[in-house]
Design an enzyme around this catalytic site. Sequence first.
Site, PDB file in Angstrom:
ATOM      1  N   SER A  98      76.815  36.441  12.516  1.00 18.60           N
ATOM      2  CA  SER A  98      76.088  37.447  11.734  1.00 18.60           C
ATOM      3  C   SER A  98      75.026  36.717  10.921  1.00 18.60           C
ATOM      4  O   SER A  98      75.349  36.039   9.940  1.00 18.60           O
ATOM      5  CB  SER A  98      77.034  38.203  10.799  1.00 18.60           C
ATOM      6  OG  SER A  98      77.980  38.933  11.536  1.00 18.60           O
ATOM      7  N   LYS A 173      74.407  45.068  12.712  1.00 19.15           N
ATOM      8  CA  LYS A 173      75.499  44.420  11.967  1.00 19.15           C
ATOM      9  C   LYS A 173      75.283  44.541  10.467  1.00 19.15           C
ATOM     10  O   LYS A 173      76.231  44.745   9.709  1.00 19.15           O
ATOM     11  CB  LYS A 173      75.615  42.947  12.371  1.00 19.15           C
ATOM     12  CG  LYS A 173      76.729  42.186  11.636  1.00 19.15           C
ATOM     13  CD  LYS A 173      78.104  42.811  11.873  1.00 19.15           C
ATOM     14  CE  LYS A 173      79.188  42.173  11.002  1.00 19.15           C
ATOM     15  NZ  LYS A 173      79.569  40.839  11.444  1.00 19.15           N
ATOM     16  N   LYS A 241      77.423  36.689   1.980  1.00 19.17           N
ATOM     17  CA  LYS A 241      76.264  36.233   2.763  1.00 19.17           C
ATOM     18  C   LYS A 241      75.631  37.384   3.519  1.00 19.17           C
ATOM     19  O   LYS A 241      74.398  37.540   3.531  1.00 19.17           O
ATOM     20  CB  LYS A 241      76.711  35.121   3.727  1.00 19.17           C
ATOM     21  CG  LYS A 241      75.647  34.609   4.669  1.00 19.17           C
ATOM     22  CD  LYS A 241      75.681  35.265   6.059  1.00 19.17           C
ATOM     23  CE  LYS A 241      76.982  35.013   6.781  1.00 19.17           C
ATOM     24  NZ  LYS A 241      76.973  35.629   8.136  1.00 19.17           N
TER      25      LYS A 241
END
Length: 301
Positions: A98, A173, A241
């Site tokens: 990701s 995502k 993140k």
Amino acid sequence: MANIGFIGLGIMGKPMASHLIRGGHQLFLHSRSGVPESLIEQGGRACASPKEVAQHADIIILMLPDTSDVEKVLFAHNGVAEGLGKLTAKKIIIDMSSISPIETKKIAARINQLGCDYADAPVSGGDVGAQNATLTIMVGASENVFEQIEPILALMGQTITLVGDNGAGQICKIANQIVVALTIEAVGEALVFASKAGANPIKIQQALMGGFASSRVLEVHGNRMIKHSFDPGFRIELQQKDLAIALSCASDLGVSLPNTATTQSLYNACIAQGGAKWDNSALVRILEKLANHQMVDSDPC
């Protein structure tokens, strides 16, 4: 049988690689923490570097923590790019990490210039989905590349969608992580509220699972919150993140994500409390601290 490289064998990557081996493929494996012995026993081959993986494999899968890790594995000394050599047939790089969709497009262009195809294919479903091969996989690739890799992805996931061209998988995502993170926060608020009001959080969760509030987050992460079982899972530092990527991209687009920013601040607080390695459901610890109340598993069973 395909020769598949797999780089990144952590909580997610290890079971994903195992499914590919059981699916009949020859795997060439590399991980900075070392290749698990269990994968070697299954028939996987350990490689000393990403370069060596690329020399042996026709399809190279990455499952890494962040954008910088992907760039390093692909383009640094002894990286995948050095192992591609003179190609007689196109190899395919599949990044299942990701990372930033903006950087993904740049990375894809560099791989294309080396004569190879590229797909971004991040996943959702956490360690449970990885172990059970039920991941949701969001793919950014050409239709031709997608047709080639779909049977391989199907060994690791249950729902596989071609979202669009390179970068589209990562955009999807980010959208996924916004929904998941905000739902985790909402579940945490609801259970802390219910518990402090004097109700059994287990019974509250059971009741909510039968109604419109039902979700996988309430089911899986709700259990972890009630039991205070915060072994990852998907680590808080990775969720932080992903939300940082979401907020950065939103800023570039001129889009406001106010609740994402608030939830990100709670994850930041978890990390400040030493919780970077906790499962992301441990966000509830900060909510409990703010409420000055800790849920207790009061189920008599």
